[in-house]
Design a protein around this motif. Structure first.
Motif, PDB file in Angstrom:
ATOM      1  N   THR A  23     -14.994  11.186  13.459  1.00  0.00           N
ATOM      2  CA  THR A  23     -15.549  10.095  14.272  1.00  0.00           C
ATOM      3  C   THR A  23     -14.721   8.843  13.974  1.00  0.00           C
ATOM      4  O   THR A  23     -13.730   8.923  13.232  1.00  0.00           O
ATOM      5  N   GLY A  24     -15.168   7.698  14.431  1.00  0.00           N
ATOM      6  CA  GLY A  24     -14.443   6.435  14.180  1.00  0.00           C
ATOM      7  C   GLY A  24     -14.466   6.039  12.722  1.00  0.00           C
ATOM      8  O   GLY A  24     -13.636   5.248  12.257  1.00  0.00           O
ATOM      9  N   THR A  25     -15.408   6.587  11.957  1.00  0.00           N
ATOM     10  CA  THR A  25     -15.531   6.200  10.544  1.00  0.00           C
ATOM     11  C   THR A  25     -15.453   7.399   9.600  1.00  0.00           C
ATOM     12  O   THR A  25     -15.473   7.224   8.389  1.00  0.00           O
ATOM     13  N   GLU A  26     -15.399   8.595  10.184  1.00  0.00           N
ATOM     14  CA  GLU A  26     -15.496   9.795   9.346  1.00  0.00           C
ATOM     15  C   GLU A  26     -14.287  10.708   9.541  1.00  0.00           C
ATOM     16  O   GLU A  26     -13.843  10.909  10.674  1.00  0.00           O
ATOM     17  N   ALA A  27     -13.795  11.251   8.430  1.00  0.00           N
ATOM     18  CA  ALA A  27     -12.654  12.171   8.526  1.00  0.00           C
ATOM     19  C   ALA A  27     -12.796  13.268   7.467  1.00  0.00           C
ATOM     20  O   ALA A  27     -13.533  13.111   6.483  1.00  0.00           O
ATOM     21  N   GLU A  28     -12.081  14.359   7.737  1.00  0.00           N
ATOM     22  CA  GLU A  28     -12.087  15.462   6.776  1.00  0.00           C
ATOM     23  C   GLU A  28     -10.682  15.548   6.180  1.00  0.00           C
ATOM     24  O   GLU A  28      -9.697  15.562   6.921  1.00  0.00           O
ATOM     25  N   ILE A  29     -10.600  15.598   4.855  1.00  0.00           N
ATOM     26  CA  ILE A  29      -9.292  15.662   4.179  1.00  0.00           C
ATOM     27  C   ILE A  29      -9.155  17.054   3.562  1.00  0.00           C
ATOM     28  O   ILE A  29     -10.071  17.523   2.883  1.00  0.00           O
ATOM     29  N   TYR A  30      -8.006  17.708   3.818  1.00  0.00           N
ATOM     30  CA  TYR A  30      -7.813  19.076   3.338  1.00  0.00           C
ATOM     31  C   TYR A  30      -6.940  19.123   2.091  1.00  0.00           C
ATOM     32  O   TYR A  30      -6.069  18.276   1.901  1.00  0.00           O
ATOM     33  N   GLY A  31      -7.169  20.150   1.286  1.00  0.00           N
ATOM     34  CA  GLY A  31      -6.339  20.363   0.097  1.00  0.00           C
ATOM     35  C   GLY A  31      -6.861  19.611  -1.125  1.00  0.00           C
ATOM     36  O   GLY A  31      -7.861  18.888  -1.052  1.00  0.00           O
ATOM     37  N   ASP A  32      -6.170  19.864  -2.255  1.00  0.00           N
ATOM     38  CA  ASP A  32      -6.566  19.207  -3.512  1.00  0.00           C
ATOM     39  C   ASP A  32      -5.938  17.819  -3.594  1.00  0.00           C
ATOM     40  O   ASP A  32      -4.775  17.639  -3.257  1.00  0.00           O
ATOM     41  N   PHE A  33      -6.697  16.863  -4.052  1.00  0.00           N
ATOM     42  CA  PHE A  33      -6.140  15.515  -4.261  1.00  0.00           C
ATOM     43  C   PHE A  33      -6.991  14.791  -5.301  1.00  0.00           C
ATOM     44  O   PHE A  33      -8.148  15.142  -5.548  1.00  0.00           O
ATOM     45  N   PHE A  34      -6.361  13.782  -5.935  1.00  0.00           N
ATOM     46  CA  PHE A  34      -7.114  12.975  -6.894  1.00  0.00           C
ATOM     47  C   PHE A  34      -7.817  11.857  -6.140  1.00  0.00           C
ATOM     48  O   PHE A  34      -7.226  11.213  -5.267  1.00  0.00           O
ATOM     49  N   VAL A  35      -9.048  11.612  -6.495  1.00  0.00           N
ATOM     50  CA  VAL A  35      -9.875  10.644  -5.753  1.00  0.00           C
ATOM     51  C   VAL A  35      -9.443   9.203  -6.057  1.00  0.00           C
ATOM     52  O   VAL A  35      -9.315   8.394  -5.145  1.00  0.00           O
ATOM     53  N   THR A  36      -9.178   8.899  -7.356  1.00  0.00           N
ATOM     54  CA  THR A  36      -8.910   7.495  -7.755  1.00  0.00           C
ATOM     55  C   THR A  36      -7.699   6.901  -7.022  1.00  0.00           C
ATOM     56  O   THR A  36      -7.822   5.812  -6.439  1.00  0.00           O
ATOM     57  N   PRO A  37      -6.525   7.586  -7.011  1.00  0.00           N
ATOM     58  CA  PRO A  37      -5.390   6.986  -6.283  1.00  0.00           C
ATOM     59  C   PRO A  37      -5.707   6.744  -4.808  1.00  0.00           C
ATOM     60  O   PRO A  37      -5.295   5.725  -4.251  1.00  0.00           O
ATOM     61  N   LEU A  38      -6.453   7.658  -4.198  1.00  0.00           N
ATOM     62  CA  LEU A  38      -6.797   7.488  -2.781  1.00  0.00           C
ATOM     63  C   LEU A  38      -7.663   6.244  -2.594  1.00  0.00           C
ATOM     64  O   LEU A  38      -7.390   5.393  -1.730  1.00  0.00           O
ATOM     65  N   VAL A  39      -8.698   6.108  -3.455  1.00  0.00           N
ATOM     66  CA  VAL A  39      -9.606   4.952  -3.338  1.00  0.00           C
ATOM     67  C   VAL A  39      -8.840   3.661  -3.613  1.00  0.00           C
ATOM     68  O   VAL A  39      -9.037   2.652  -2.919  1.00  0.00           O
ATOM     69  N   ASN A  40      -7.945   3.685  -4.636  1.00  0.00           N
ATOM     70  CA  ASN A  40      -7.150   2.483  -4.959  1.00  0.00           C
ATOM     71  C   ASN A  40      -6.295   2.053  -3.773  1.00  0.00           C
ATOM     72  O   ASN A  40      -6.242   0.878  -3.425  1.00  0.00           O
ATOM     73  N   ARG A  95      -1.371   9.785   5.393  1.00  0.00           N
ATOM     74  CA  ARG A  95      -0.003  10.162   5.792  1.00  0.00           C
ATOM     75  C   ARG A  95       0.968   9.910   4.649  1.00  0.00           C
ATOM     76  O   ARG A  95       1.816  10.722   4.339  1.00  0.00           O
ATOM     77  N   GLU A  96       0.765   8.759   3.994  1.00  0.00           N
ATOM     78  CA  GLU A  96       1.650   8.428   2.852  1.00  0.00           C
ATOM     79  C   GLU A  96       1.487   9.441   1.725  1.00  0.00           C
ATOM     80  O   GLU A  96       2.441   9.788   1.041  1.00  0.00           O
ATOM     81  N   MET A  97       0.256   9.915   1.534  1.00  0.00           N
ATOM     82  CA  MET A  97      -0.009  10.857   0.424  1.00  0.00           C
ATOM     83  C   MET A  97       0.244  12.318   0.831  1.00  0.00           C
ATOM     84  O   MET A  97      -0.015  13.234   0.057  1.00  0.00           O
ATOM     85  N   ASN A  98       0.720  12.493   2.077  1.00  0.00           N
ATOM     86  CA  ASN A  98       1.012  13.840   2.596  1.00  0.00           C
ATOM     87  C   ASN A  98      -0.191  14.764   2.551  1.00  0.00           C
ATOM     88  O   ASN A  98      -0.098  15.931   2.169  1.00  0.00           O
ATOM     89  N   LEU A  99      -1.334  14.278   2.941  1.00  0.00           N
ATOM     90  CA  LEU A  99      -2.549  15.097   2.946  1.00  0.00           C
ATOM     91  C   LEU A  99      -2.945  15.419   4.393  1.00  0.00           C
ATOM     92  O   LEU A  99      -2.872  14.554   5.271  1.00  0.00           O
ATOM     93  N   GLY A 100      -3.349  16.671   4.595  1.00  0.00           N
ATOM     94  CA  GLY A 100      -3.819  17.057   5.926  1.00  0.00           C
ATOM     95  C   GLY A 100      -5.192  16.479   6.176  1.00  0.00           C
ATOM     96  O   GLY A 100      -6.008  16.387   5.249  1.00  0.00           O
TER      97      GLY A 100
END
Lengths: 248, 303
Positions: free
Chosen positions: B253-270, B243-248
């Motif tokens: 499931t309780g542990t799995e999600a699908e993220i839409y659109g282009d994004f950088f992996v490192t900032p998300l993991v950090n 939500r903070e990164m404005n990503l759809g």
């Protein structure tokens, strides 16, 4: 129904094919008049001659008109926009019957109407009997037309036209089993109910004379009733099959 | 939602072979419904059934809420325009005469013939007979036929088959205009998925006579757009970060999600690390309409 008839009349009668088809009986009629004139003959029986050729002409004209609706797929236009299949069938029947009346009417007009003026009639000529014969022939030709429409609407495509064109011969061939049946009643029924033989029966009836008396087993009065029954039966059968038919 | 056309458990057999098997579709009012399937999947058969050319073996369908065997169906059919496979034209007549003939069938005046000819770009064909038209012109004339009655539902079977790129573009523009300006609902079948994806607002996928899935363009877009599937041990943290990164995203499931659109992996993991959320797996998923369809039918080649 009126909308469909309006389209049918334009498609059927205002085209070269029908004008040529309608011109054929004129050509045959004039040819016969010419032959009669040259041989000092008369036109008494002319409306009943060539009676095997006319069902073929009717079959081809009506058959081509109906089958063209299938081959061009234009029959779809009528179904898709909500015309009932029964009405489509009936409009084709009415159009084809009108075509038949025009084709035979033209032939009668040429052979009897013009022929009477140019070639003349014999002293034995009976106008009342001839008109009765013509009306009976109309009944038989309308039966052929009804059968033509049934086959064309059921079979779709050119095969229906081929069957229609050969209908006079096909119905005539149905009489082959009669040769092997020695039952007089069955033979009598077959001879009087088959449209191909009814045509000959009418000619025999009009020609009836001491030299060529009409046979006892020929029942001219059966023709209007049997024609009506056959038209109704073929129409009911044709409509019920067409209503369930899958159109490509 | 109001539906213009609905089928329910529709079956169609030709002899012993079953072409349509319990087909149920719903075409919403105002939509462009793309009916997708391989050659021989049953698209044309379904169209033939709903346009009244074929009778269903079992099941039912309704047009504008009226069942196909109900007495008022023929009145409703008058509001439907259709081009099934090849356009049903009178080959020996010109475009104008063809339309006049259709007007007569419908019992309509000839008022809007010129307007429709202009719309399908056939107004300058003069006395040229329809049998001498190109395939594209025939297709456009077929569509003109179906527009004469001012339809509310247009059923088009493979309308772009055989058209050149410009013809396809023109057809697309025409259909979009009809849908947006005249509010005509369009059911369009095709196996050219790329083209369909530029038009359709709803989809029905059919294979071997079975409707596999119905979905809106939005749902399909979500399924097809570039996405990444992520598995984490703290879903709440993941949702907060996304939500903070404005990503759809879409929680699967309780542990799995699908993220839409282009994004950088490192900032998300950090960001997830800061919240003590461990990323267990991350995989990219880039699906086109074609690959979506192929996956849906379980592999194979689109004909």
């Amino acid at each position: 129904m009126l909308k469909l008839l309006s389209v049918n009349f334009r498609r059927a009668f205002l085209r070269k094919r029908f004008i040529i088809g309608g011109g054929f009986p004129i050509f045959i009629g004039i040819l016969m008049l010419f032959l009669a004139y040259k041989n000092n003959g008369h036109v008494d029986n002319m409306p009943f001659m060539m009676s095997g050729l006319l069902p073929m002409l009717i079959g081809i004209t009506a058959g081509l008109y109906i089958s063209q609706d299938y081959t061009n797929n234009t029959i779809r236009n009528k179904i898709i926009c909500g015309h009932s299949r029964t009405m489509i069938y009936l409009s084709n029947l009415v159009t084809s019957m009108l075509g038949t009346i025009i084709i035979y009417g033209v032939y009668v007009l040429v052979t009897l109407g013009i022929g009477k003026l140019i070639v003349g009639v014999s002293s034995d000529f009976d106008m009342e009997l001839t008109i009765k014969g013509i009306l009976l022939t109309f009944c038989i030709f309308l039966t052929f037309t009804s059968l033509t429409v049934m086959f064309c609407m059921m079979m779709s495509g050119v095969s229906g036209t081929v069957v229609s064109a050969m209908l006079y011969i096909i119905l005539g061939m149905l009489m082959l089993p009669v040769l092997f049946i020695s039952n007089d009643t069955i033979n009598e029924w077959m001879m009087n109910l088959n449209p191909s033989f009814q045509i000959d029966n009418v000619e025999a009836y009009v020609r009836n004379s001491e030299l060529m008396p009409v046979e006892d087993y020929i029942h001219i009065s059966w023709i209007p009733i049997s024609s009506l029954v056959m038209i109704i039966l073929s129409t009911v059968l044709g409509i019920s099959v067409f209503n369930k038919k899958d159109i490509k | 939602m109001e539906y213009i056309l609905q089928t329910s458990g529709l079956c169609k057999n030709y002899g012993k072979s079953q072409i349509l098997k319990n087909v149920s579709i719903n075409v919403p009012k105002g939509s462009i419904y793309g009916f997708v399937g391989r050659n021989g999947a049953g698209k044309t058969t379904l169209i033939r059934v709903v346009t009244g050319l074929h009778t269903p073996t079992s099941g039912s369908y309704s047009i504008f809420g009226v069942g196909y065997s109900d007495s008022g169906i023929n009145e409703k059919r008058a509001k439907v325009g259709a081009v099934v496979e090849t356009p049903s034209i009178y080959p020996d007549l010109s475009a104008r005469e063809n339309l006049r003939m259709v007007c007569r069938i419908l019992g309509k005046p000839f008022d809007n013939i010129e307007e429709i000819l202009k719309m399908v770009e056939l107004s300058n064909t003069g006395k040229k007979k329809a049998k001498n038209f190109s395939l594209g012109m025939r297709q456009r004339l077929g569509i003109a036929f179906s527009l004469i009655n001012d339809p509310e539902l247009l059923v088009l079977d493979e309308p772009i088959n055989g058209l050149d790129p410009q013809g396809i573009m023109e057809m697309r523009e025409l259909l979009t205009n009809l849908n947006q300006q005249r509010g005509i609902t369009i059911l369009i079948s095709s196996h050219i998925l790329d083209e369909l994806s530029k038009l359709a607002t709803h989809y029905g996928f059919i294979d071997r006579g079975v409707v596999l899935k119905e979905m809106s363009a939005e749902e399909l877009h979500r399924s097809c757009q570039k996405s990444a599937r992520i598995t984490v041990d703290n879903m709440a943290a993941l949702e907060e970060v996304l939500r903070e990164m404005n990503l759809g995203y879409n929680v699967l499931t309780g542990t799995e999600a699908e993220i839409y659109g282009d994004f950088f992996v490192t900032p998300l993991v950090n960001e997830l690390n800061k919240r003590n959320c461990i990323v267990q797996r991350l995989s990219q998923n880039d699906e086109s309409l074609e690959s979506f369809f192929i996956n849906l039918i379980g592999g194979g080649v689109i004909a």
